[in-house]
Design a protein around this motif. Structure first.
Motif, mmCIF file in Angstrom:
data_model
loop_
_atom_site.group_PDB
_atom_site.id
_atom_site.type_symbol
_atom_site.label_atom_id
_atom_site.label_comp_id
_atom_site.label_asym_id
_atom_site.label_seq_id
_atom_site.Cartn_x
_atom_site.Cartn_y
_atom_site.Cartn_z
ATOM 1 N N GLY A 23 82.148 29.508 67.037
ATOM 2 C CA GLY A 23 83.032 30.669 67.144
ATOM 3 C C GLY A 23 84.255 30.386 68.000
ATOM 4 N N LEU A 24 84.064 29.672 69.104
ATOM 5 C CA LEU A 24 85.194 29.377 69.982
ATOM 6 C C LEU A 24 86.174 28.429 69.301
ATOM 7 N N ALA A 25 85.669 27.496 68.505
ATOM 8 C CA ALA A 25 86.566 26.611 67.755
ATOM 9 C C ALA A 25 87.502 27.430 66.873
ATOM 10 N N LYS A 26 86.968 28.445 66.212
ATOM 11 C CA LYS A 26 87.810 29.297 65.361
ATOM 12 C C LYS A 26 88.772 30.124 66.195
ATOM 13 N N ARG A 27 88.306 30.581 67.355
ATOM 14 C CA ARG A 27 89.178 31.373 68.236
ATOM 15 C C ARG A 27 90.363 30.546 68.715
ATOM 16 N N LEU A 28 90.178 29.238 68.869
ATOM 17 C CA LEU A 28 91.230 28.369 69.389
ATOM 18 C C LEU A 28 91.945 27.596 68.274
ATOM 19 N N ALA A 29 91.848 28.062 67.055
ATOM 20 C CA ALA A 29 92.466 27.387 65.917
ATOM 21 C C ALA A 29 93.967 27.198 66.135
ATOM 22 N N GLY A 30 94.441 26.002 65.840
ATOM 23 C CA GLY A 30 95.858 25.720 65.892
ATOM 24 C C GLY A 30 96.427 25.465 67.270
ATOM 25 N N THR A 31 95.570 25.382 68.291
ATOM 26 C CA THR A 31 96.058 25.234 69.671
ATOM 27 C C THR A 31 96.085 23.791 70.154
ATOM 28 N N GLY A 32 95.450 22.888 69.416
ATOM 29 C CA GLY A 32 95.291 21.519 69.899
ATOM 30 C C GLY A 32 94.030 21.321 70.709
ATOM 31 N N VAL A 33 93.246 22.391 70.862
ATOM 32 C CA VAL A 33 91.977 22.322 71.595
ATOM 33 C C VAL A 33 90.844 22.349 70.574
ATOM 34 N N THR A 34 89.988 21.345 70.614
ATOM 35 C CA THR A 34 88.844 21.316 69.714
ATOM 36 C C THR A 34 87.575 21.695 70.469
#
Length: 263
Positions: free
Chosen positions: A165-176
């Motif tokens: 879920g957090l991966a999707k929340r941080l989509a497009g930020t450069g954070v995996t």
């Protein structure tokens, strides 16, 4: 492939021993400035000294990340991180009917909320800098829940849910954000679990641990416990710039225990 983590600060929770220390050592060997976190000052100092003796960069923080106060102590000491490895976790072998409410709450606080708190604090800075790696140490037990460790398995399944879920929340930020699923791994904790069997059989702790895998995890393809360094190697890759297209994943280093071609 040469992994270079120079200039990156890596915080590893529960890193004074076992898989956490193995991860810290490999990240330091790849050039990261590693932060060892544990509850015992002597253990923290020993882990830091070992990494420095191998020419790695390390410092330590004494904090109990199983509660909000301990997390704040870490934040005060280390406000920023480029790589966050949520490794802290506890486990035991207790029957479902003997696992009382407080034990369920303790497991959730330590195995789940510790990582949630750390990710909530450190990821905004990663987003601002346009790069970051968050790694949750789950387990094959989060997919194939052991009948004798249900509370543990539930918390490891929660790690998978949070990381995805957090991966999707941080989509497009450069954070995996990813989860690693080790199988049975030869650590001090596993050696302690098989200590009684060692005394009875006369075999080594490693031999008994391998026998445990063959008996209790018969689907294992490698038919043995993994080494700490085998788990740490996958974590180090995921923490590196090479893994930029890997996020929201559940990556198995379980020796094939989970009998499936996909999670």
């Amino acid at each position: 492939m040469q992994i270079d983590l120079g200039g990156k600060t890596a915080i590893i929770s529960g890193s004074t021993g076992g898989i956490g220390l193995g991860i810290a050592r490999q990240l330091a060997a790849s050039g990261a400035d590693v932060v060892i976190v544990g509850r015992n000052a002597a253990s923290v100092d020993e882990a830091v000294a070992g990494i420095r003796a191998a020419n790695g960069k390390a410092r330590g923080v004494v904090a109990d990340l199983g509660n909000a106060e301990g997390a704040q102590a870490l934040f005060d000491a280390e406000p920023h991180a480029d790589i966050l490895v949520n490794n802290l976790g506890i486990y035991n072998d207790v029957d479902f009917y003997e696992t009382h409410d407080q034990e369920w709450l303790d497991f959730y606080e330590i195995n789940v909320l510790s990582g949630v708190r750390l990710a909530r604090h450190y990821t905004p800075g990663m987003v601002q800098r346009g790069w970051g790696r968050v790694i949750f140490l789950s387990s094959e037990s989060g997919v194939a829940i052991p009948a004798q460790m249900i509370n543990y398995g539930v918390t490891k399944a929660a790690n998978l849910a949070v990381s995805h879920g957090l991966a999707k929340r941080l989509a497009g930020t450069g954070v995996t954000v990813n989860a690693i699923l080790p199988g049975p791994t030869f650590t001090e904790g596993v050696a302690n679990l098989v200590a009684d069997a060692v005394r009875q059989s006369g075999r080594t702790a490693r031999e008994e641990a391998d026998e445990f895998v063959r008996r209790e995890r018969p689907s294992s393809i490698i038919q043995r416990v993994a080494e700490v360094d085998e788990v740490a190697a996958l974590v180090t890759y995921v923490a590196s710039p090479y893994s930029s297209a890997t996020t929201g994943a559940a990556l198995r280093v379980d020796g094939g225990v989970v009998d499936s071609m996909a999670i």
